[in-house]
Design a protein around this motif. Structure first.
Motif: not given
Length: 205
Positions: A165, A163, A186-187, A182-183, A176-179
């Motif tokens: 954050h 997880k 986006d970032e 995905d993090f 927060s991102r679960d993978t």
């Protein structure tokens, strides 16, 4: 494509699918002035307006498995598995001012940080000292950060196994991102947009 860029491309296209955002952004900017440093750091898209040695992207040479085990024994901290796997592919990186921390080779080999060669920001310093600047993060693993505003950075933290954050100094969780994928997606988009605000007009067109 010149031989150095071809060599960089050959390494990047081998990144696993879960690191596809790193691959996409690296290949996108590889058309600009890029090089491989003497310590094998990949440096993409020279930014001379930020300094002679400034590049938009830096990918550090993979960490050794022994460095990871030594780190965990020395500091009593467990690096989440997905981040261990990441370090064995690229030992931290920097994209547009977004930093993902690693294990600086100079500290592993000589126990003294080498400030002359490009190296990743240090995971041990982040988790022993830097995380103390963020409220309610002592149970999390601190692995990176980026600019949030003109006077504040946000920190990246892992809770449990995966997880992720993004947290402000006052402890507010921005998202927060679960993978990891995905993090990164986006970032990197956000960090790229921040970088573009400072690029001289018509430099990268």
């Amino acid at each position: 494509m010149n031989p150095i860029k071809a060599q960089i491309k050959e390494q990047i296209v081998e990144f696993p699918e879960y690191l596809s955002p790193l691959k996409v952004h690296s290949l996108k900017y590889l058309k600009y002035s890029s090089c491989i440093d003497l310590n094998d750091t990949i440096q993409i898209a020279h930014e001379p307006w930020n300094g002679v040695y400034s590049f938009a992207i830096r990918l550090f040479t993979p960490a050794k498995k022994s460095w990871i085990s030594n780190y965990q024994k020395k500091f009593g901290l467990v690096i989440p598995k997905f981040y261990k796997d990441f370090l064995l592919i690229t030992n931290g990186c920097s994209f547009y001012g977004l930093d993902l921390f690693g294990l600086p080779p100079s500290i592993q080999n000589e126990n003294v940080l080498n400030r002359t060669d490009p190296e990743p920001l240090d995971l041990s310093t982040a988790n022993v000292y830097w995380k103390n600047g963020y409220i309610n993060t002592q149970e999390f693993f601190h692995f990176g950060g980026r600019q949030f505003s003109d006077d504040e950075n946000i920190g990246y933290f892992i809770e449990g196994k995966n997880k992720i954050h993004a947290i402000k100094k006052d402890g507010e969780i921005l998202f927060s991102r679960d993978t990891f994928t995905d993090f990164l997606k986006d970032e990197l988009e956000i960090s790229e947009s921040i970088m573009k605000e400072d690029i001289p007009e018509d430099w990268w067109s």
